[in-house]
Design a protein around this motif. Structure first.
Motif, short mmCIF file in Angstrom:
data_model
loop_
_atom_site.label_atom_id
_atom_site.label_comp_id
_atom_site.label_asym_id
_atom_site.label_seq_id
_atom_site.Cartn_x
_atom_site.Cartn_y
_atom_site.Cartn_z
N LYS A 12 0.86 -1.18 0.00
CA LYS A 12 0.00 0.00 0.00
C LYS A 12 0.90 1.23 0.00
N ARG A 13 0.68 2.15 -0.94
CA ARG A 13 1.57 3.30 -1.09
C ARG A 13 0.80 4.60 -1.24
N LYS A 14 1.46 5.68 -0.85
CA LYS A 14 0.97 7.04 -1.05
C LYS A 14 1.47 7.51 -2.41
N PRO A 15 0.78 8.48 -3.04
CA PRO A 15 1.24 8.95 -4.35
C PRO A 15 2.70 9.40 -4.38
N GLY A 16 3.15 10.05 -3.32
CA GLY A 16 4.53 10.52 -3.29
C GLY A 16 5.55 9.43 -3.07
N ASP A 17 5.09 8.23 -2.73
CA ASP A 17 6.00 7.11 -2.47
C ASP A 17 6.21 6.21 -3.68
N VAL A 18 5.49 6.44 -4.75
CA VAL A 18 5.61 5.59 -5.93
C VAL A 18 6.78 6.10 -6.77
N ALA A 19 7.79 5.25 -6.87
CA ALA A 19 8.99 5.61 -7.61
C ALA A 19 9.01 4.89 -8.97
N ALA A 20 9.96 5.25 -9.78
CA ALA A 20 10.08 4.65 -11.11
C ALA A 20 10.18 3.13 -11.02
N ARG A 21 10.90 2.62 -10.03
CA ARG A 21 11.06 1.16 -9.91
C ARG A 21 9.73 0.46 -9.67
N HIS A 22 8.77 1.16 -9.05
CA HIS A 22 7.45 0.56 -8.83
C HIS A 22 6.69 0.42 -10.14
N TRP A 23 6.78 1.45 -10.99
CA TRP A 23 6.14 1.36 -12.30
C TRP A 23 6.79 0.25 -13.12
N ASP A 24 8.12 0.12 -12.98
CA ASP A 24 8.81 -0.95 -13.70
C ASP A 24 8.34 -2.32 -13.22
N ALA A 25 8.13 -2.47 -11.91
CA ALA A 25 7.64 -3.74 -11.36
C ALA A 25 6.24 -4.05 -11.88
N ASN A 80 -1.48 15.13 -6.50
CA ASN A 80 -1.06 13.73 -6.49
C ASN A 80 -0.44 13.32 -7.83
N ALA A 81 -1.06 13.75 -8.91
CA ALA A 81 -0.53 13.42 -10.23
C ALA A 81 0.87 14.01 -10.42
N LEU A 82 1.07 15.23 -9.97
CA LEU A 82 2.39 15.85 -10.10
C LEU A 82 3.43 15.20 -9.20
N ARG A 83 3.01 14.70 -8.04
CA ARG A 83 3.93 13.94 -7.18
C ARG A 83 4.39 12.67 -7.89
N ILE A 84 3.43 11.99 -8.50
CA ILE A 84 3.75 10.77 -9.24
C ILE A 84 4.71 11.10 -10.37
N GLU A 85 4.41 12.16 -11.11
CA GLU A 85 5.28 12.56 -12.23
C GLU A 85 6.68 12.89 -11.75
N GLY A 86 6.77 13.56 -10.61
CA GLY A 86 8.08 13.94 -10.09
C GLY A 86 8.99 12.77 -9.77
N ARG A 87 8.39 11.62 -9.50
CA ARG A 87 9.19 10.44 -9.17
C ARG A 87 9.24 9.44 -10.32
N LEU A 88 8.65 9.78 -11.42
CA LEU A 88 8.56 8.86 -12.56
C LEU A 88 9.92 8.52 -13.17
N ARG A 89 10.86 9.42 -13.03
CA ARG A 89 12.17 9.21 -13.65
C ARG A 89 13.28 8.97 -12.64
N ASP A 90 12.90 8.60 -11.41
CA ASP A 90 13.92 8.28 -10.41
C ASP A 90 14.82 7.19 -10.94
N PRO A 91 16.12 7.34 -10.76
CA PRO A 91 17.01 6.26 -11.19
C PRO A 91 16.82 5.03 -10.31
N PRO A 92 17.04 3.85 -10.86
CA PRO A 92 16.90 2.64 -10.07
C PRO A 92 17.92 2.64 -8.93
N PRO A 93 17.57 2.02 -7.78
CA PRO A 93 18.50 2.01 -6.65
C PRO A 93 19.76 1.21 -6.97
N GLY A 94 20.85 1.58 -6.30
CA GLY A 94 22.10 0.81 -6.43
C GLY A 94 22.94 1.34 -7.48
#
Length: 94
Positions: A12-25, A80-94
């Motif tokens: 269960k996630r908040k809009p600001g917690d969804v990172a690019a890796r989650h969309w990839d999953a 919420n949409a803009l929060r999601i967009e802001g994290r859409l291009r987060d680099p993968p961890p590691g």
């Protein structure tokens, strides 16, 4: 605090917690290319932002609507949409 109705990438996630890796999953479990899913999410955010004023005005004009509530809901949705967009291009961890 607002959470998405469904689990995203198993949690269960908040809009600001969804990172690019989650969309990839999500893409991988749905047999889609991650780049295609991210592009679709970006398209949805762009469309939402572009149409916010027109849709807010149309809904607020309906009989029985409380304009303040309509505008508040529209602002929350856009934020919420803009929060999601802001994290859409987060680099993968590691």
């Amino acid at each position: 605090m607002q959470y998405f109705a469904q689990n995203i990438a198993g949690k269960k996630r908040k809009p600001g917690d969804v990172a690019a890796r989650h969309w990839d999953a999500i893409a991988q479990t749905s047999n889609y290319r991650p780049a295609d899913v991210r592009k679709r999410v970006q398209d949805l955010v762009d469309g939402l932002v572009a149409r916010r004023v027109a849709v807010t005005d149309a809904v607020a004009a309906l009989p029985g609507c409380a304009v303040g509530y309509v505008e508040e809901a529209a602002a929350l949705i856009e934020d919420n949409a803009l929060r999601i967009e802001g994290r859409l291009r987060d680099p993968p961890p590691g």
